[in-house]
Design a protein around this motif. Structure first.
Motif, PDB file in Angstrom:
ATOM      1  N   ALA A  68       1.181  -2.353 -14.432  1.00  0.00           N
ATOM      2  CA  ALA A  68       0.731  -1.002 -14.057  1.00  0.00           C
ATOM      3  C   ALA A  68       0.226   0.240 -15.328  1.00  0.00           C
ATOM      4  O   ALA A  68       1.323   0.536 -15.979  1.00  0.00           O
ATOM      5  N   ALA A  69      -1.051   0.390 -15.101  1.00  0.00           N
ATOM      6  CA  ALA A  69      -0.737   1.404 -16.147  1.00  0.00           C
ATOM      7  C   ALA A  69      -0.317   3.150 -14.784  1.00  0.00           C
ATOM      8  O   ALA A  69      -1.421   3.233 -14.856  1.00  0.00           O
ATOM      9  N   LEU A  70       0.631   4.040 -15.906  1.00  0.00           N
ATOM     10  CA  LEU A  70       1.346   5.311 -14.960  1.00  0.00           C
ATOM     11  C   LEU A  70       0.502   6.373 -15.799  1.00  0.00           C
ATOM     12  O   LEU A  70       0.693   6.762 -17.108  1.00  0.00           O
ATOM     13  N   ARG A  71      -0.534   7.641 -14.956  1.00  0.00           N
ATOM     14  CA  ARG A  71      -0.055   8.408 -16.012  1.00  0.00           C
ATOM     15  C   ARG A  71       0.492   9.517 -14.990  1.00  0.00           C
ATOM     16  O   ARG A  71       0.696  10.150 -14.187  1.00  0.00           O
ATOM     17  N   ALA A  72       1.881   9.598 -15.498  1.00  0.00           N
ATOM     18  CA  ALA A  72       2.879  10.591 -14.759  1.00  0.00           C
ATOM     19  C   ALA A  72       2.700  11.843 -13.996  1.00  0.00           C
ATOM     20  O   ALA A  72       2.115  12.715 -14.706  1.00  0.00           O
ATOM     21  N   GLU A  73       3.146  12.428 -13.000  1.00  0.00           N
ATOM     22  CA  GLU A  73       3.252  13.979 -12.978  1.00  0.00           C
ATOM     23  C   GLU A  73       4.418  15.031 -12.582  1.00  0.00           C
ATOM     24  O   GLU A  73       3.896  15.263 -12.111  1.00  0.00           O
ATOM     25  N   GLY A  74       5.285  14.421 -13.083  1.00  0.00           N
ATOM     26  CA  GLY A  74       6.705  14.431 -11.982  1.00  0.00           C
ATOM     27  C   GLY A  74       6.992  14.014 -11.425  1.00  0.00           C
ATOM     28  O   GLY A  74       7.065  12.724 -11.305  1.00  0.00           O
ATOM     29  N   HIS A  75       8.199  14.765 -11.037  1.00  0.00           N
ATOM     30  CA  HIS A  75       9.197  13.162  -9.682  1.00  0.00           C
ATOM     31  C   HIS A  75       9.083  14.586  -8.199  1.00  0.00           C
ATOM     32  O   HIS A  75       9.078  15.413  -8.792  1.00  0.00           O
ATOM     33  N   ASP A  76       9.397  13.533  -7.910  1.00  0.00           N
ATOM     34  CA  ASP A  76       9.051  13.676  -6.084  1.00  0.00           C
ATOM     35  C   ASP A  76      10.740  14.528  -6.072  1.00  0.00           C
ATOM     36  O   ASP A  76      11.836  14.530  -6.326  1.00  0.00           O
ATOM     37  N   ALA A  77      10.904  14.479  -4.557  1.00  0.00           N
ATOM     38  CA  ALA A  77      12.346  15.222  -3.962  1.00  0.00           C
ATOM     39  C   ALA A  77      13.082  13.952  -3.825  1.00  0.00           C
ATOM     40  O   ALA A  77      14.683  14.869  -3.402  1.00  0.00           O
ATOM     41  N   TYR A  78      12.498  12.564  -3.410  1.00  0.00           N
ATOM     42  CA  TYR A  78      13.211  12.129  -3.390  1.00  0.00           C
ATOM     43  C   TYR A  78      14.078  11.280  -4.740  1.00  0.00           C
ATOM     44  O   TYR A  78      14.392  10.150  -4.999  1.00  0.00           O
ATOM     45  N   LEU A  82       5.855  10.475  -9.807  1.00  0.00           N
ATOM     46  CA  LEU A  82       5.269  11.117  -9.279  1.00  0.00           C
ATOM     47  C   LEU A  82       4.292  10.985 -10.409  1.00  0.00           C
ATOM     48  O   LEU A  82       3.527  11.296 -11.221  1.00  0.00           O
ATOM     49  N   ALA A  83       2.503   9.437  -9.701  1.00  0.00           N
ATOM     50  CA  ALA A  83       1.845   9.012 -10.760  1.00  0.00           C
ATOM     51  C   ALA A  83       0.531   8.486  -9.842  1.00  0.00           C
ATOM     52  O   ALA A  83       0.717   8.070  -9.477  1.00  0.00           O
ATOM     53  N   HIS A  84      -0.458   8.774 -10.859  1.00  0.00           N
ATOM     54  CA  HIS A  84      -1.555   7.994 -11.042  1.00  0.00           C
ATOM     55  C   HIS A  84      -1.404   6.153 -11.264  1.00  0.00           C
ATOM     56  O   HIS A  84      -0.855   6.402 -12.045  1.00  0.00           O
ATOM     57  N   VAL A  85      -1.717   5.358 -10.427  1.00  0.00           N
ATOM     58  CA  VAL A  85      -1.809   4.054 -11.334  1.00  0.00           C
ATOM     59  C   VAL A  85      -2.938   3.648 -10.821  1.00  0.00           C
ATOM     60  O   VAL A  85      -3.413   4.057 -10.095  1.00  0.00           O
ATOM     61  N   ARG A  86      -3.260   2.622 -12.060  1.00  0.00           N
ATOM     62  CA  ARG A  86      -3.759   1.587 -12.542  1.00  0.00           C
ATOM     63  C   ARG A  86      -3.266   0.460 -12.173  1.00  0.00           C
ATOM     64  O   ARG A  86      -2.823  -0.241 -13.368  1.00  0.00           O
ATOM     65  N   CYS A  87      -3.733  -0.805 -11.483  1.00  0.00           N
ATOM     66  CA  CYS A  87      -3.699  -2.065 -11.424  1.00  0.00           C
ATOM     67  C   CYS A  87      -4.802  -2.822 -11.914  1.00  0.00           C
ATOM     68  O   CYS A  87      -5.395  -2.884 -10.840  1.00  0.00           O
ATOM     69  N   GLY A  88      -4.727  -3.800 -12.894  1.00  0.00           N
ATOM     70  CA  GLY A  88      -6.158  -4.703 -13.133  1.00  0.00           C
ATOM     71  C   GLY A  88      -7.398  -3.826 -13.269  1.00  0.00           C
ATOM     72  O   GLY A  88      -8.375  -3.972 -13.177  1.00  0.00           O
ATOM     73  N   GLY A  89      -7.246  -2.465 -13.903  1.00  0.00           N
ATOM     74  CA  GLY A  89      -8.548  -2.044 -14.274  1.00  0.00           C
ATOM     75  C   GLY A  89      -9.158  -0.489 -12.868  1.00  0.00           C
ATOM     76  O   GLY A  89      -9.723   0.529 -12.878  1.00  0.00           O
ATOM     77  N   ARG A  90      -7.826  -0.902 -11.600  1.00  0.00           N
ATOM     78  CA  ARG A  90      -8.517   0.040 -10.360  1.00  0.00           C
ATOM     79  C   ARG A  90      -7.473   0.986 -10.355  1.00  0.00           C
ATOM     80  O   ARG A  90      -6.092   1.145 -10.594  1.00  0.00           O
TER      81      ARG A  90
END
Length: 148
Positions: A68-78, A82-90
């Motif tokens: 998985a390609a992750l583009r992180a945007e920080g963390h949530d309260a838990y 928090l990230a945009h996720v791409r798997c298999g290019g999708r």
């Protein structure tokens, strides 16, 4: 700007629900880091909610045991990443929303017009949760059922 610009390649080792997964990042010499990841911009039905299990299964088909390609945007309260996720290019958020298995998270909808358009299409074609007469948004479900 480090946390906002962080990109990672990780292996998906677990699926919690339709918008949360567990990844293993890093390499053996330096050690692996396991993290829970919340997909930015969407909110999938809760596990006990209608279409909750379908949303989880679809996410598993898209990502489980894959890179998985992750583009992180920080963390949530838990503490989840928090990230945009791409798997298999999708784009996983787009795949879940387009299949009618997640809502665009309302507070962020204006930032993701492409997801809002996919949600309108899914709703118009009665895909997934939109096949229900009155689908309940997960944030409303959690408010009515505070104990998971």
């Amino acid at each position: 700007m480090s946390a906002l610009a962080t990109s990672l390649m990780c292996l998906v080792v677990g699926i919690s629900d339709g918008d949360t997964l567990t990844v293993r990042c890093g390499a053996a010499p330096g050690g692996y880091q396991v993290q829970r990841v919340r997909i930015v911009s969407i909110d999938a039905p809760e596990s006990r909610q209608a279409f909750g299990q379908r949303a989880r299964q679809n996410l598993a088909q898209l990502c489980f045991r894959q890179q998985a390609a992750l583009r992180a945007e920080g963390h949530d309260a838990y503490g989840r990443l928090l990230a945009h996720v791409r798997c298999g290019g999708r784009d996983v958020a787009a795949a879940q929303v387009g299949a009618g298995l997640a809502w665009v998270y309302t507070p962020h909808a204006a930032r993701y017009p492409e997801l809002a358009a996919l949600q309108r299409q899914a709703r118009a074609s009665h895909a997934g949760l939109w096949s229900q007469k009155r689908p309940q948004a997960p944030w409303d479900y959690r408010q009515r059922h505070p104990h998971r």
